[in-house]
Every structure is written in structure tokens, then in C-alpha cells.
Design an enzyme around this catalytic site. Sequence first.
Site, PDB file in Angstrom:
ATOM      1  N   GLY A  51       0.831  -1.196   0.000  1.00  0.00           N
ATOM      2  CA  GLY A  51       0.000   0.000   0.000  1.00  0.00           C
ATOM      3  C   GLY A  51       0.863   1.243   0.000  1.00  0.00           C
ATOM      4  N   CYS A  78       5.196  -6.245   1.892  1.00  0.00           N
ATOM      5  CA  CYS A  78       5.590  -4.836   1.949  1.00  0.00           C
ATOM      6  C   CYS A  78       4.848  -4.112   3.083  1.00  0.00           C
ATOM      7  CB  CYS A  78       5.376  -4.177   0.594  1.00  0.00           C
ATOM      8  SG  CYS A  78       6.293  -2.630   0.378  1.00  0.00           S
ATOM      9  N   TYR A  79       3.877  -3.266   2.771  1.00  0.00           N
ATOM     10  CA  TYR A  79       3.106  -2.602   3.822  1.00  0.00           C
ATOM     11  C   TYR A  79       2.453  -3.625   4.742  1.00  0.00           C
ATOM     12  CZ  TYR A  79      -0.412   0.315   6.120  1.00  0.00           C
ATOM     13  OH  TYR A  79      -1.188   0.955   7.057  1.00  0.00           O
ATOM     14  N   HIS A 165       8.102  -7.558  -3.304  1.00  0.00           N
ATOM     15  CA  HIS A 165       6.836  -7.906  -3.964  1.00  0.00           C
ATOM     16  C   HIS A 165       7.000  -9.186  -4.778  1.00  0.00           C
ATOM     17  CE1 HIS A 165       4.419  -4.267  -3.110  1.00  0.00           C
ATOM     18  NE2 HIS A 165       5.596  -3.685  -3.031  1.00  0.00           N
ATOM     19  N   GLU A 167       4.812 -10.935  -6.107  1.00  0.00           N
ATOM     20  CA  GLU A 167       3.769 -11.096  -7.120  1.00  0.00           C
ATOM     21  C   GLU A 167       4.147 -10.538  -8.478  1.00  0.00           C
ATOM     22  OE1 GLU A 167       2.720  -7.176  -4.984  1.00  0.00           O
ATOM     23  OE2 GLU A 167       3.709  -9.088  -4.561  1.00  0.00           O
ATOM     24  N   GLY A 220     -18.747  -9.296 -29.226  1.00  0.00           N
ATOM     25  CA  GLY A 220     -17.901 -10.017 -30.163  1.00  0.00           C
ATOM     26  C   GLY A 220     -16.495 -10.239 -29.663  1.00  0.00           C
ATOM     27  N   GLY A 221     -16.162  -9.645 -28.510  1.00  0.00           N
ATOM     28  CA  GLY A 221     -14.860  -9.869 -27.904  1.00  0.00           C
ATOM     29  C   GLY A 221     -14.814 -11.208 -27.194  1.00  0.00           C
ATOM     30  N   VAL A 222     -13.636 -11.554 -26.676  1.00  0.00           N
ATOM     31  CA  VAL A 222     -13.485 -12.857 -26.032  1.00  0.00           C
ATOM     32  C   VAL A 222     -14.368 -12.978 -24.792  1.00  0.00           C
ATOM     33  CG1 VAL A 222     -11.476 -12.089 -24.680  1.00  0.00           C
ATOM     34  CG2 VAL A 222     -11.809 -14.525 -25.134  1.00  0.00           C
ATOM     35  N   ASP A 223     -14.584 -11.867 -24.082  1.00  0.00           N
ATOM     36  CA  ASP A 223     -15.363 -11.929 -22.841  1.00  0.00           C
ATOM     37  C   ASP A 223     -16.828 -12.247 -23.115  1.00  0.00           C
ATOM     38  OD1 ASP A 223     -12.962 -11.112 -21.742  1.00  0.00           O
ATOM     39  OD2 ASP A 223     -13.545  -9.010 -21.668  1.00  0.00           O
ATOM     40  N   SER A 225     -18.183 -13.240 -25.898  1.00  0.00           N
ATOM     41  CA  SER A 225     -18.337 -14.444 -26.705  1.00  0.00           C
ATOM     42  C   SER A 225     -18.226 -15.697 -25.838  1.00  0.00           C
ATOM     43  CB  SER A 225     -17.275 -14.484 -27.810  1.00  0.00           C
ATOM     44  OG  SER A 225     -17.431 -13.402 -28.704  1.00  0.00           O
ATOM     45  N   LYS A 371      -8.411 -11.856 -17.497  1.00  0.00           N
ATOM     46  CA  LYS A 371      -8.527 -12.068 -18.939  1.00  0.00           C
ATOM     47  C   LYS A 371      -7.943 -13.414 -19.375  1.00  0.00           C
ATOM     48  CE  LYS A 371      -9.615  -9.419 -21.790  1.00  0.00           C
ATOM     49  NZ  LYS A 371     -10.857  -9.177 -22.558  1.00  0.00           N
TER      50      LYS A 371
END
Length: 515
Positions: A51, A78-79, A165, A167, A220-223, A225, A371
Site C-alpha cells: 500500500g 511490503c506494507y 513484492h 507477485e 464479439g470480444g473474447v469476454d 463471446s 482475462k
Amino acid sequence: MIVILDFGSQYSELIARRIRETQVYSEVLSYRTTPEQIRQLSPKGIILSGGPSSVYDERAPHCDPEIWNLGIPILGVCYGMQLMVQQLGGSVERAECGEYGKAALFIDDPTDLLTNVEDGTTMWMSHGDSVTAMPEGFELLAHTENTPCAAIAHHERKLYGVQFHPEVVHSLGGQALIRNFVYHICECQPTWTTAAFVEETIREIRAKVGDKRVLLALSGGVDSSTLAFLLHRAIGDQLTCMFIDQGFMRKYEPERLVKLFQEQFHIPVEYINARERFLERIKGVTDPEEKRKRIGHEFIRVFEEESKRLGPFDYLAQGTLYPDVIESADTNVDPQTGERVAVKIKSHHNVGGLPKDLRFKLVEPLRKLFKDEVRKVGRSIGLPEEIVNRHPFPGPGLAIRILGEVTAEKLDILRDADLIVRQEVNRSGTYSMFWQAFAVLLPIRSVGVMGDQRTYAYPIVLRFVSSEDGMTADWSRAPYDLLETISNRIVNEVRGVNRVVYDITSKPPGTIEWE
């Protein structure tokens, strides 16, 4: 399940994604989540994010100290580590020398959290405060040249802290550390799989929807669709797909989309031409947030009106993703001070633009996926690769790739430039190199010379980025010959453009889209 308590870090979602890469479910919650609420979720572990605050600041966000007594393994990042130290009786102070960027991690205790993490490996640092005294019962696990306490642990209570970090992709030993925490310390099982998600989601859709009808906002996008395929598998002809052509799509895409779904996928699509209506709705608007909200409002209004003709419908389905929800949320607002810990970056048309009098109930089965997870789901249920690997395209479309006021003339210019970009990227075989590759039209004009005549025309910005999840991104080192070909074609073929420039900004500090 692993719970991530968010203290305002822009990387909290990356932590969640790294956990999911181990096939364990994770979810980001506010730091104000109570110990009792956490207990009811029955997580196997808790991670405290980083943070922007210092733990000794007057308005610094603090979690309920009772979480240390839940008996659940906890990792502070971290924080999060500094807060753990402070609340358990240690000391945190402003460091004489801050530490930012890459740092070599020297391991003092190679067990538990740091098993199989190579001594001297690179970790990513970003801190100005440091732990100067560990709480009672804690031991040193690792240090760096500038940070004496880079990793600490209370082995008996299974409390761990790291100043770096793990991640981020720059931390070379980060994923090994995360796997140690998830598998060895929290004893999680790798059950968060694509097949399990599909099975559970279909069951949840059927239970929620029952025999009601669902209207899908198909783009029409991957999401959307993937969502169409998922819903069609779950409820069959209870689903109606509606494609609203708001006039901000890329050249030839509306016609191709409808044909693809109807003729190849055998999923009926209602095509609605609302181009003039949307363009009028944002006439004269230059503020990007206002654009998004107006488009979002109009989008829903059209749905409401058209559903009366096709309906009735009880549910509206949307391809909202986890980053949409996180970036659109006014998260972590202190109820007493009004201070916001996590900054709202932008609203997404399918989240922040929803009007308060929305008549539909929402169905958003993908809202907890990133995604890359959506792509895996789409591929597993039979979505063609041409859609699965399609670059992300914003819901408001080209309207937010035209800075300032959107006009029919500017849309025509950008459509033609965008088509050239897509054609040449595909022709060069570099499409998969990029997370996104697109064109932006700026609302300024500059002087040029074409055919011995002075021109005063628009510039096109090329924005090519590489990313794993869209949360962070770097500008792509596209081949020079590709950029040259695109530039030559645009200035020669697109009327109204005399200059092409290339954006070399990463995210952060920029965003992937310009608005």
C-alpha cells in the site's frame, strides 16, 4: 481459498492472479473485512497487500488486530509486513536509504517460505520504510544489502512477512515463494481449474436463472463471446444475444460478428443499428469519464427499449471481468475520514456506467476472472482461436481512442487507420507478440508537406503493448519495418492524417488505453 486484504496497492490483483496460477482460488477484499467475516469464508490463508501509506501515518489503514489470532497462516507483503510488525509489537521506521527496483535477496533461513528459492535471487523492492525491530517470536529469513529484515517469520503461529513484492514478474523467485505459502504452509489443494469453474458456473447460472429469459450484451470480444457460449450451454434457447452497433466498432466488424454467430455458431443474434443515436449522445463531450458514462447509460437504455420488443427478460448478462470491477470500484474509502486508499482509475461502461434505475437483474458469471482465465474457459468450451486470442477491445470502442470530441469524420479516419494496423500486424505474423496493438487519434493538428503542398492534419498514435493480464503493461519493441509499413500506409491512404507517432509509455505510469 486464499483471501487478499487490500491496503490500496495497485498490485493486489496481481497477488490474486499469482495465487490462481497455482490452481487455488483467491479473492481480494477490503482491509476493513472483519475477522468474523474472514472466518465465515473459511480461507486456508490470508495475504496482506502492499500500500502507499506508512504504518505510522495518522490515517494509515489498519486491519483488526484480532486477525493474528484466527489461527490461519498469514503472509504480509511490503506494507502488509510492516503492519504485522507494528501491531505485534515490533518497530517500523523511515529507512535511511529507500529501496526501489531490483535487489538481490540473501537467504538466512531456507526453510518453509523460502524453500527452493535460490540464494541471491532477484526480488522487486518498492519501499521507503523498513522493519527495525522484529516482534517477539519472529525470526529472520532473508535480507538484502539495504534491508536487514527483508523476510521474517513466526514459524509456530505461521505468520510471515516479506518486504519485497513476490507477485510481480521482476521477482524471479516470487512464484516459488508463493507456491511455498499456498501449498506447504496453507496446505491448499490445486482444485481451481478451468473444468471445475465451467461446471460450477453452469450450475450457478441454472440455479439463479431458473426458467427465466436472459438478454446478453454481445460485443464479439473474447469476454462476451465466452459468456455467450457458456450461457447457451447452461440455458439454451432461454438466451437471446443482442448486438448493439453503437457506431464505435472497427471497420467491417459488426457485419462479420453477426454472420459468425448466426451461421457458424448457430446462436441467434439480434442486430440493432444505433449509430446515430450514440453519436448524438456524446456530441460535444470531451471528458473521458463522461464519455464512458453516457455510452454506458445509452447502452442500457437501448437494451431496455429493444427488450420490450423481444422480451420480456428478467436478466441482463454481461462479460464483466475482475479487473473491471476492481478498477471501477471506489474501494477502501475510510468511513470516518473519507480518505480513499485505492485510487479509482477509470470506470468501465459495463460497471461504472450502469444507471441506478436499471430494470434488469444482472448475470455476470465472469466477474471474478482475469482475462487469461477467460481465454482458458473460452478455449475449453469450444470458442474458436480467432476469438480466444483476440486483442482486448474497450466496451466504448473507438470513442475512447479519439481524444476529445467524437465526430463522424474522426471515426472514419480512425477506422481506416485501425484497419491498416490490424492488416499489417496480422500480415507480419506478430499479432501474438502484443497484448494490444491499436491506433489513437489526437484532437490536434500539425503541419506537414505532401506533394509539395502544405498540410495541416491529425496525428495517429500507435499503441503496442505487452502484458500478462492488463494490470501492468510495457510498451512493445515492435519491428521497425512493421512500424515503417504501417506509417507509410496510414499517411498515404488515410485522408486527414499527416503524421504517425509511437507511444513508448508503460503502465504504470500510463494506462493501456489513452482514455
